[in-house]
Design a protein around this motif. Sequence first.
Motif, PDB file in Angstrom:
ATOM      1  N   SER A   1     -14.025  53.442   1.977  1.00 21.18           N
ATOM      2  CA  SER A   1     -13.010  54.451   2.296  1.00 21.18           C
ATOM      3  C   SER A   1     -13.563  55.507   3.246  1.00 21.18           C
ATOM      4  O   SER A   1     -14.676  56.021   3.039  1.00 21.18           O
ATOM      5  CB  SER A   1     -12.518  55.131   1.016  1.00 21.18           C
ATOM      6  OG  SER A   1     -11.855  54.201   0.188  1.00 21.18           O
ATOM      7  N   PRO A   2     -12.791  55.836   4.296  1.00 25.72           N
ATOM      8  CA  PRO A   2     -13.219  56.895   5.217  1.00 25.72           C
ATOM      9  C   PRO A   2     -13.320  58.229   4.494  1.00 25.72           C
ATOM     10  O   PRO A   2     -12.598  58.489   3.532  1.00 25.72           O
ATOM     11  CB  PRO A   2     -12.099  56.917   6.266  1.00 25.72           C
ATOM     12  CG  PRO A   2     -11.407  55.599   6.134  1.00 25.72           C
ATOM     13  CD  PRO A   2     -11.516  55.240   4.682  1.00 25.72           C
ATOM     14  N   HIS A   3     -14.225  59.071   4.945  1.00 23.98           N
ATOM     15  CA  HIS A   3     -14.336  60.407   4.361  1.00 23.98           C
ATOM     16  C   HIS A   3     -13.109  61.232   4.747  1.00 23.98           C
ATOM     17  O   HIS A   3     -12.400  60.923   5.705  1.00 23.98           O
ATOM     18  CB  HIS A   3     -15.608  61.104   4.843  1.00 23.98           C
ATOM     19  CG  HIS A   3     -16.863  60.410   4.424  1.00 23.98           C
ATOM     20  ND1 HIS A   3     -17.249  60.282   3.106  1.00 23.98           N
ATOM     21  CD2 HIS A   3     -17.814  59.784   5.162  1.00 23.98           C
ATOM     22  CE1 HIS A   3     -18.377  59.621   3.044  1.00 23.98           C
ATOM     23  NE2 HIS A   3     -18.749  59.296   4.275  1.00 23.98           N
ATOM     24  N   ASP A   4     -12.850  62.271   3.983  1.00 28.62           N
ATOM     25  CA  ASP A   4     -11.698  63.138   4.252  1.00 28.62           C
ATOM     26  C   ASP A   4     -11.713  63.594   5.702  1.00 28.62           C
ATOM     27  O   ASP A   4     -12.726  64.079   6.216  1.00 28.62           O
ATOM     28  CB  ASP A   4     -11.713  64.361   3.333  1.00 28.62           C
ATOM     29  CG  ASP A   4     -11.441  63.984   1.880  1.00 28.62           C
ATOM     30  OD1 ASP A   4     -10.922  62.873   1.658  1.00 28.62           O
ATOM     31  OD2 ASP A   4     -11.754  64.790   0.992  1.00 28.62           O
ATOM     32  N   GLY A   5     -10.556  63.426   6.353  1.00 31.16           N
ATOM     33  CA  GLY A   5     -10.431  63.862   7.723  1.00 31.16           C
ATOM     34  C   GLY A   5     -10.854  62.833   8.742  1.00 31.16           C
ATOM     35  O   GLY A   5     -10.696  63.044   9.937  1.00 31.16           O
ATOM     36  N   HIS A   6     -11.407  61.723   8.283  1.00 30.12           N
ATOM     37  CA  HIS A   6     -11.856  60.682   9.203  1.00 30.12           C
ATOM     38  C   HIS A   6     -10.799  59.597   9.313  1.00 30.12           C
ATOM     39  O   HIS A   6     -10.151  59.229   8.331  1.00 30.12           O
ATOM     40  CB  HIS A   6     -13.173  60.071   8.724  1.00 30.12           C
ATOM     41  CG  HIS A   6     -14.344  60.993   8.885  1.00 30.12           C
ATOM     42  ND1 HIS A   6     -15.449  60.661   9.620  1.00 30.12           N
ATOM     43  CD2 HIS A   6     -14.568  62.255   8.425  1.00 30.12           C
ATOM     44  CE1 HIS A   6     -16.323  61.656   9.592  1.00 30.12           C
ATOM     45  NE2 HIS A   6     -15.807  62.636   8.863  1.00 30.12           N
ATOM     46  N   GLU A   7     -10.638  59.062  10.497  1.00 34.70           N
ATOM     47  CA  GLU A   7      -9.673  57.996  10.705  1.00 34.70           C
ATOM     48  C   GLU A   7     -10.270  56.653  10.301  1.00 34.70           C
ATOM     49  O   GLU A   7     -11.462  56.538  10.010  1.00 34.70           O
ATOM     50  CB  GLU A   7      -9.255  57.962  12.179  1.00 34.70           C
ATOM     51  CG  GLU A   7      -8.518  59.216  12.636  1.00 34.70           C
ATOM     52  CD  GLU A   7      -8.061  59.105  14.078  1.00 34.70           C
ATOM     53  OE1 GLU A   7      -8.406  58.097  14.735  1.00 34.70           O
ATOM     54  OE2 GLU A   7      -7.368  60.013  14.543  1.00 34.70           O
ATOM     55  N   LEU A   8      -9.418  55.635  10.310  1.00 31.27           N
ATOM     56  CA  LEU A   8      -9.873  54.288   9.995  1.00 31.27           C
ATOM     57  C   LEU A   8     -10.914  53.840  11.017  1.00 31.27           C
ATOM     58  O   LEU A   8     -10.855  54.231  12.184  1.00 31.27           O
ATOM     59  CB  LEU A   8      -8.701  53.310  10.024  1.00 31.27           C
ATOM     60  CG  LEU A   8      -7.609  53.486   8.980  1.00 31.27           C
ATOM     61  CD1 LEU A   8      -6.482  52.505   9.255  1.00 31.27           C
ATOM     62  CD2 LEU A   8      -8.158  53.259   7.596  1.00 31.27           C
ATOM     63  N   PRO A   9     -11.869  53.024  10.589  1.00 31.31           N
ATOM     64  CA  PRO A   9     -12.833  52.464  11.553  1.00 31.31           C
ATOM     65  C   PRO A   9     -12.108  51.736  12.677  1.00 31.31           C
ATOM     66  O   PRO A   9     -11.066  51.106  12.471  1.00 31.31           O
ATOM     67  CB  PRO A   9     -13.641  51.488  10.689  1.00 31.31           C
ATOM     68  CG  PRO A   9     -13.545  52.043   9.298  1.00 31.31           C
ATOM     69  CD  PRO A   9     -12.161  52.620   9.206  1.00 31.31           C
ATOM     70  N   ALA A  10     -12.638  51.827  13.863  1.00 33.23           N
ATOM     71  CA  ALA A  10     -11.995  51.255  15.048  1.00 33.23           C
ATOM     72  C   ALA A  10     -11.818  49.748  14.912  1.00 33.23           C
ATOM     73  O   ALA A  10     -12.691  49.044  14.417  1.00 33.23           O
ATOM     74  CB  ALA A  10     -12.823  51.570  16.285  1.00 33.23           C
ATOM     75  N   GLY A  11     -10.661  49.285  15.353  1.00 32.77           N
ATOM     76  CA  GLY A  11     -10.416  47.849  15.446  1.00 32.77           C
ATOM     77  C   GLY A  11      -9.794  47.208  14.238  1.00 32.77           C
ATOM     78  O   GLY A  11      -9.334  46.059  14.314  1.00 32.77           O
ATOM     79  N   ILE A  12      -9.747  47.900  13.112  1.00 30.61           N
ATOM     80  CA  ILE A  12      -9.235  47.264  11.892  1.00 30.61           C
ATOM     81  C   ILE A  12      -7.732  47.052  11.981  1.00 30.61           C
ATOM     82  O   ILE A  12      -7.234  45.930  11.806  1.00 30.61           O
ATOM     83  CB  ILE A  12      -9.605  48.103  10.655  1.00 30.61           C
ATOM     84  CG1 ILE A  12     -11.118  48.046  10.427  1.00 30.61           C
ATOM     85  CG2 ILE A  12      -8.862  47.601   9.426  1.00 30.61           C
ATOM     86  CD1 ILE A  12     -11.596  48.859   9.263  1.00 30.61           C
ATOM     87  N   ARG A  13      -6.970  48.139  12.213  1.00 30.12           N
ATOM     88  CA  ARG A  13      -5.521  48.002  12.291  1.00 30.12           C
ATOM     89  C   ARG A  13      -5.127  47.087  13.441  1.00 30.12           C
ATOM     90  O   ARG A  13      -4.295  46.182  13.285  1.00 30.12           O
ATOM     91  CB  ARG A  13      -4.856  49.367  12.465  1.00 30.12           C
ATOM     92  CG  ARG A  13      -3.326  49.288  12.489  1.00 30.12           C
ATOM     93  CD  ARG A  13      -2.671  50.591  12.896  1.00 30.12           C
ATOM     94  NE  ARG A  13      -2.910  51.644  11.944  1.00 30.12           N
ATOM     95  CZ  ARG A  13      -3.675  52.711  12.167  1.00 30.12           C
ATOM     96  NH1 ARG A  13      -4.298  52.839  13.332  1.00 30.12           N
ATOM     97  NH2 ARG A  13      -3.826  53.641  11.252  1.00 30.12           N
ATOM     98  N   GLU A  14      -5.729  47.304  14.593  1.00 31.34           N
ATOM     99  CA  GLU A  14      -5.390  46.494  15.759  1.00 31.34           C
ATOM    100  C   GLU A  14      -5.731  45.024  15.546  1.00 31.34           C
ATOM    101  O   GLU A  14      -4.973  44.124  15.923  1.00 31.34           O
ATOM    102  CB  GLU A  14      -6.146  47.017  16.992  1.00 31.34           C
ATOM    103  CG  GLU A  14      -5.777  48.430  17.398  1.00 31.34           C
ATOM    104  CD  GLU A  14      -6.454  49.493  16.552  1.00 31.34           C
ATOM    105  OE1 GLU A  14      -7.284  49.124  15.678  1.00 31.34           O
ATOM    106  OE2 GLU A  14      -6.149  50.687  16.734  1.00 31.34           O
ATOM    107  N   GLY A  15      -6.873  44.780  14.915  1.00 30.39           N
ATOM    108  CA  GLY A  15      -7.322  43.412  14.700  1.00 30.39           C
ATOM    109  C   GLY A  15      -6.422  42.620  13.775  1.00 30.39           C
ATOM    110  O   GLY A  15      -6.026  41.492  14.091  1.00 30.39           O
ATOM    111  N   ILE A  16      -6.069  43.198  12.636  1.00 33.40           N
ATOM    112  CA  ILE A  16      -5.257  42.449  11.681  1.00 33.40           C
ATOM    113  C   ILE A  16      -3.823  42.286  12.181  1.00 33.40           C
ATOM    114  O   ILE A  16      -3.173  41.269  11.932  1.00 33.40           O
ATOM    115  CB  ILE A  16      -5.309  43.088  10.279  1.00 33.40           C
ATOM    116  CG1 ILE A  16      -4.785  42.075   9.247  1.00 33.40           C
ATOM    117  CG2 ILE A  16      -4.516  44.387  10.217  1.00 33.40           C
ATOM    118  CD1 ILE A  16      -5.123  42.421   7.833  1.00 33.40           C
TER     119      ILE A  16
END
Length: 254
Positions: free
Chosen positions: A222-237
């Motif tokens: 899980s990303p820390h508070d205030g951090h966005e999702l790691p790059a490429g995850i949403r786009e990849g899936i």
Amino acid sequence: MTTLENASAVLKLFAQKGIRQGHPGLSFSDVVEQLGLPKSTVSRLLMTMETQGLLERDPETRLYKIGHLLLAVSSHYLSTPLVDAASPYMALLSKQTQCTGYISMLEGRDIMVMRMFPGRTYLQVVTPAGSLLPAAESAIGRAILARYTDSEVVERYREGYRVNSPNSPQTLDELLKCLAAIRESGWSYANNETLLGISTMATSLQNKHRDETVGMCLSFPSPHDGHELPAGIREGILAVTRQLAEKLGDEYWQ
């Protein structure tokens, strides 16, 4: 108890003790204590189960694991054309994103994990194939539930709606609102729900010609508070899902 009942009790012990993939295994004393039988009887039982492929014993630790026969049967049971079709794509995506990937199907109000693709990003806990998890408390479960109408979802939970995670939709109305948002975006997100410290991004895919629907997801710390999702995850899936949807004619993604 009959030999069959004793063998069944041994196999159930794996679930009772939470022995999953990567666990050292079940000890002889565990079985003796559970069955309450003489050691000689347990020794013969375990030897027979090992001979028949129900169990395997590590030559060094002498601990027992699920045998090749059960694994082969479960692999066949967990295999469907849509799961098989999606597996190479998810295996590659898991490798590219370094996230753990899953393919699951809906079983009542639960999801059953059909495939797991270990990623390079370390996760303290993984969910092996064959596991059941509450659909409403997982991104992949909600991605599949979003394929159904609100009335169908309400009917599915007609016996009552309850969740264990404080981070999941707490009421059926909240779940329906969440599903409406998933239908708009096409993806579902869970943060610290089924497993603390783990977040998941999920989509769903359908083969209407075979009446098959699966959920696909990537899990990561899980990303820390205030951090966005790691790059490429949403786009990849999303890219993988749309590619498969085009091949299958899944109008949900058109």
